[in-house]
Write a protein that holds these residues in place. Structure first.
Motif, PDB file in Angstrom:
ATOM      1  N   THR A 193      38.976 -17.113   3.809  1.00 44.18           N
ATOM      2  CA  THR A 193      40.429 -17.180   3.620  1.00 44.18           C
ATOM      3  C   THR A 193      40.760 -17.287   2.132  1.00 44.18           C
ATOM      4  O   THR A 193      41.583 -16.527   1.599  1.00 44.18           O
ATOM      5  N   THR A 214      31.368 -24.819  -2.506  1.00 40.24           N
ATOM      6  CA  THR A 214      30.205 -23.981  -2.208  1.00 40.24           C
ATOM      7  C   THR A 214      30.545 -22.535  -2.535  1.00 40.24           C
ATOM      8  O   THR A 214      31.499 -21.984  -1.973  1.00 40.24           O
ATOM      9  N   LYS A 335      26.405 -18.382   6.003  1.00 37.51           N
ATOM     10  CA  LYS A 335      27.831 -18.689   6.083  1.00 37.51           C
ATOM     11  C   LYS A 335      28.464 -17.315   6.167  1.00 37.51           C
ATOM     12  O   LYS A 335      27.892 -16.356   5.661  1.00 37.51           O
TER      13      LYS A 335
HETATM   14  P1  NA7 Z   1      35.699 -21.737   5.833  1.00 39.30           P
HETATM   15  O1  NA7 Z   1      34.834 -20.560   5.810  1.00 39.30           O
HETATM   16  O2  NA7 Z   1      35.291 -22.924   6.649  1.00 39.30           O
HETATM   17  O3  NA7 Z   1      35.962 -22.174   4.332  1.00 39.30           O
HETATM   18  C1  NA7 Z   1      36.547 -23.407   3.995  1.00 39.30           C
HETATM   19  C2  NA7 Z   1      36.351 -23.659   2.533  1.00 39.30           C
HETATM   20  O4  NA7 Z   1      36.982 -24.881   2.195  1.00 39.30           O
HETATM   21  C3  NA7 Z   1      34.898 -23.810   2.140  1.00 39.30           C
HETATM   22  O5  NA7 Z   1      34.721 -23.238   0.885  1.00 39.30           O
HETATM   23  C4  NA7 Z   1      34.712 -25.316   2.114  1.00 39.30           C
HETATM   24  O6  NA7 Z   1      33.658 -25.744   1.300  1.00 39.30           O
HETATM   25  C5  NA7 Z   1      36.033 -25.744   1.547  1.00 39.30           C
HETATM   26  N1  NA7 Z   1      36.383 -27.122   1.872  1.00 39.30           N
HETATM   27  C6  NA7 Z   1      36.645 -27.630   3.088  1.00 39.30           C
HETATM   28  N2  NA7 Z   1      36.955 -28.935   2.986  1.00 39.30           N
HETATM   29  C7  NA7 Z   1      36.868 -29.250   1.671  1.00 39.30           C
HETATM   30  C8  NA7 Z   1      37.074 -30.439   0.925  1.00 39.30           C
HETATM   31  N3  NA7 Z   1      37.430 -31.564   1.527  1.00 39.30           N
HETATM   32  N4  NA7 Z   1      36.894 -30.388  -0.397  1.00 39.30           N
HETATM   33  C9  NA7 Z   1      36.542 -29.243  -1.016  1.00 39.30           C
HETATM   34  N5  NA7 Z   1      36.340 -28.083  -0.360  1.00 39.30           N
HETATM   35  C10 NA7 Z   1      36.504 -28.076   0.963  1.00 39.30           C
HETATM   36  O7  NA7 Z   1      37.163 -21.365   6.374  1.00 39.30           O
HETATM   37  P2  NA7 Z   1      37.980 -20.024   6.141  1.00 39.30           P
HETATM   38  O8  NA7 Z   1      39.348 -20.256   6.662  1.00 39.30           O
HETATM   39  O9  NA7 Z   1      37.848 -19.537   4.771  1.00 39.30           O
HETATM   40  O10 NA7 Z   1      37.251 -18.980   7.049  1.00 39.30           O
HETATM   41  C11 NA7 Z   1      37.078 -19.229   8.434  1.00 39.30           C
HETATM   42  C12 NA7 Z   1      36.914 -17.960   9.184  1.00 39.30           C
HETATM   43  O11 NA7 Z   1      38.193 -17.422   9.490  1.00 39.30           O
HETATM   44  C13 NA7 Z   1      36.263 -16.845   8.473  1.00 39.30           C
HETATM   45  O12 NA7 Z   1      34.898 -16.934   8.448  1.00 39.30           O
HETATM   46  C14 NA7 Z   1      36.736 -15.627   9.188  1.00 39.30           C
HETATM   47  O13 NA7 Z   1      35.957 -15.434  10.331  1.00 39.30           O
HETATM   48  C15 NA7 Z   1      38.112 -16.004   9.594  1.00 39.30           C
HETATM   49  P3  NA7 Z   1      32.170 -25.950   1.915  1.00 39.30           P
HETATM   50  O14 NA7 Z   1      31.655 -24.564   2.184  1.00 39.30           O
HETATM   51  O15 NA7 Z   1      32.367 -26.749   3.198  1.00 39.30           O
HETATM   52  O16 NA7 Z   1      31.428 -26.689   0.897  1.00 39.30           O
END
Ligand code: NA7
Length: 547
Positions: A193, A214, A335
């Motif tokens: 996203t 990440t 991922k």
């Molecule tokens: P994702 O792929 O779960 O990405 C969420 C992002 O947010 C990821 O980079 C996380 O880092 C980051 N994140 C989540 N919580 C935090 C906090 N508290 N602090 C810092 N960063 C955070 O969700 P998307 O909506 O992008 O994609 C989901 C699916 O929707 C996608 O794969 C498509 O199929 C459609 P992390 O990696 O956890 O270190």
């Protein structure tokens, strides 16, 4: 067959369907065509599911439009014109609204109505469904079309209540859009996203700060207009294209290789040429499909990952930034492999800053910005692209109770338990569309949805034709299926990453790999075989014969 019970009373509906996205709409169409009475409940004030809620700038599907569309109606396929190779959210939403009108679906859909509870009444042999509007109804079957990525994860940041600026969740983006012109904007997250949102926001905001925990792998979409001639050519061959997709690994028109070559056996120059061609052509799933052992063999994975890292280094001018953007924590594809339009290029802009949260974690949000261990970043607006409680979140948000009043939450306390991702032992006459332990998110969702809906609709037909009142996954068959799902996942690199595929993004969620990785084609064959064998692995209870 066992356990004859009294003839069940007539329920309000044959089927209640929860959700009016791709799954719920087609399910409604199929059951109505078969002469069943159905009611759909949908929380939004329009149809569309994922594509109703996710209106953030840059929201776009990562599967090509001609494939990310229903295949059940050749007329629909021919009449709908896609404008781009990868469809934008408004176009998909318009398509789904067209489908709702074309098949006259709206009269059986209750909008702005969230199902809060569904309880199986064992004596009556039917489901009692409740909504947040206080509505109650009964149905013989309950079909969950609740989506795999429909419950956004709550942003869990200290000090969030103190932040005086505007906050936006990508999955609940304001319908009228947001004007970020001239603002200092932060984006938290660098998943699929965020990778779509970041280039768009960078073009508008005075300054964009990207907070990255990440780094992720992303492949260029090479999106563009879908020329009329090309669309006509695809439409002329649609039946063959769909047939190929149905039997494929990912639900896209890429044939399974007869004798897959191991990536390690491919000479480096030849592999490089193949990867260059795929990079130039664009598309994430085709990159995975072209090197089938990339998710199995660490050496193959390293070779492809290193190719992508090379592209990142070649794109991002500042070598320090490029290194931060090169993923290092997980194998490629473990991922979700993202698809982008000028994501890496965006970091060459003067108004974009990347903050490495691994080196300098967030301490707190303050009134005027975000403070890490290294600095405070002043912000007028903060966008959370922080992901979803995937695969199980939407199901567990409903108080679903099966036999003996046991809740799905109790039954799934240590992770989801399903047979084929379609049903769960202890929950008779409950069907899951693209439930956990089916291929779902690992494929073109529309293909997987159609496969499940067709299977469920055929099953309901069978039950009616054979006067069967109840169908329930048998515990031993379920255990076998789960062991198979786990064995297939364990043979890959997939469980290695802290991904939403294993629930690692939601604190306290059991760590279980939640999708079936055996491929859509082989999975379809398995489901068809189960049906052909009279629903092998399910317990069927006949309605008593009336004299
Ligand atoms: P994702 O792929 O779960 O990405 C969420 C992002 O947010 C990821 O980079 C996380 O880092 C980051 N994140 C989540 N919580 C935090 C906090 N508290 N602090 C810092 N960063 C955070 O969700 P998307 O909506 O992008 O994609 C989901 C699916 O929707 C996608 O794969 C498509 O199929 C459609 P992390 O990696 O956890 O270190």
């Amino acid at each position: 067959m066992n356990d004859p019970r009294p003839m069940p009373p007539t329920p309000d509906f044959d089927a209640v369907i929860v959700g009016a996205g791709f799954g719920g709409l087609y399910m409604l169409h199929r059951v109505r065509e078969a002469g069943f009475r159905a009611r759909v409940f949908e929380a939004g004030d329009g149809v569309g599911g994922t594509w109703y809620w996710n209106r953030y700038p840059g929201a776009r599907c990562d599967i090509e439009s001609v494939d990310y569309s229903y295949s059940f109606s050749p007329e629909l396929e021919q009449e709908w014109q896609w404008t781009e190779r990868y469809p934008r959210q408004p176009e998909i939403l318009a398509y789904l609204n067209h489908v709702a009108d074309r098949f006259d679906l709206r009269r059986d859909i209750r909008l702005e109505t969230r199902v809060t509870a569904a309880q199986f009444d064992e004596a009556a042999g039917l489901w009692r469904v409740e909504t947040d509007r206080g509505e109650r109804c009964t149905a013989r079957y309950c079909v969950m079309a609740t989506g795999c990525l429909s419950v956004p994860k709550a942003p869990e940041l200290p000090g969030i209540e103190r932040f005086a600026g505007a906050t936006y969740l990508t999955a609940a983006w304001p319908r009228d859009g947001v004007d970020l012109t001239g603002q200092r904007v932060g984006v938290i997250g660098t998943g699929s996203t965020a990778i779509q949102v970041i280039p768009q926001v960078a073009r508008q905001a005075a300054h964009l700060t990207v907070f990255q925990r990440t780094a992720n792998f992303s492949v260029p979409a090479r999106n563009g207009p879908l020329p009329e001639g090309e669309q006509q050519r695809i439409k002329a061959g649609y039946r063959e294209r769909r047939a190929l997709s149905r039997q494929s690994l990912f639900g896209i028109p890429v044939a399974l290789p007869d004798t897959p070559r191991r990536t390690r056996d491919i000479p480096p120059a030849e592999l490089n040429q193949t990867l260059e061609a795929l990079w130039a052509q664009g598309g994430a799933m085709s990159l995975l499909a072209a090197t089938p052992d990339v998710l199995m063999d660490p050496d193959a994975n390293t070779r492809v990952a290193e190719f992508v890292r090379g592209k990142i280094r070649a794109t991002v001018k500042d070598p320090r930034l490029a290194e931060l953007l090169c993923p290092s924590t997980h194998p490629l594809g473990t991922k979700r492999l993202c698809l982008d339009s000028e994501y890496y290029e965006t970091f060459n802009r003067d108004n974009v800053t990347l903050v490495d949260l691994r080196a300098t974690p967030i301490q707190t949000l303050t009134e005027h910005g975000l403070r890490t261990t290294a600095a405070e970043y002043p912000l007028d607006a903060l966008i959370f692209a922080t992901g979803f409680d995937a695969m199980t979140g939407a199901l567990l948000a409903i108080d679903i109770r099966g036999r003996g009043g046991r809740s799905l939450g109790e039954a799934w306390a240590d992770g989801p338990h399903t047979y084929l991702g379609l049903a769960s032992a202890g929950f008779p006459n409950l069907f899951l569309i693209t439930g956990p332990q089916s291929p779902s998110v690992f494929t073109n969702m529309v293909m997987s949805i159609e496969q499940h809906v067709d299977w469920i609709a055929d099953c309901l037909d069978y039950l009616r034709a054979h006067s069967i009142a109840r169908i329930e996954a048998a515990a031993p068959a379920q255990a076998d299926w789960e062991a198979h799902v786990a064995a297939v996942a364990d043979a890959t690199l997939m469980p290695q990453a802290d991904s939403w595929y294993v629930g690692a993004n939601v604190p306290g969620k059991p760590r279980v790999f939640m999708a079936y990785l055996g491929g859509l084609g082989p999975y379809r064959q398995r489901c068809d075989q189960v049906a052909a064998q009279g629903y092998a692995g399910f317990e069927l209870s006949p309605a008593p014969t009336t004299v």
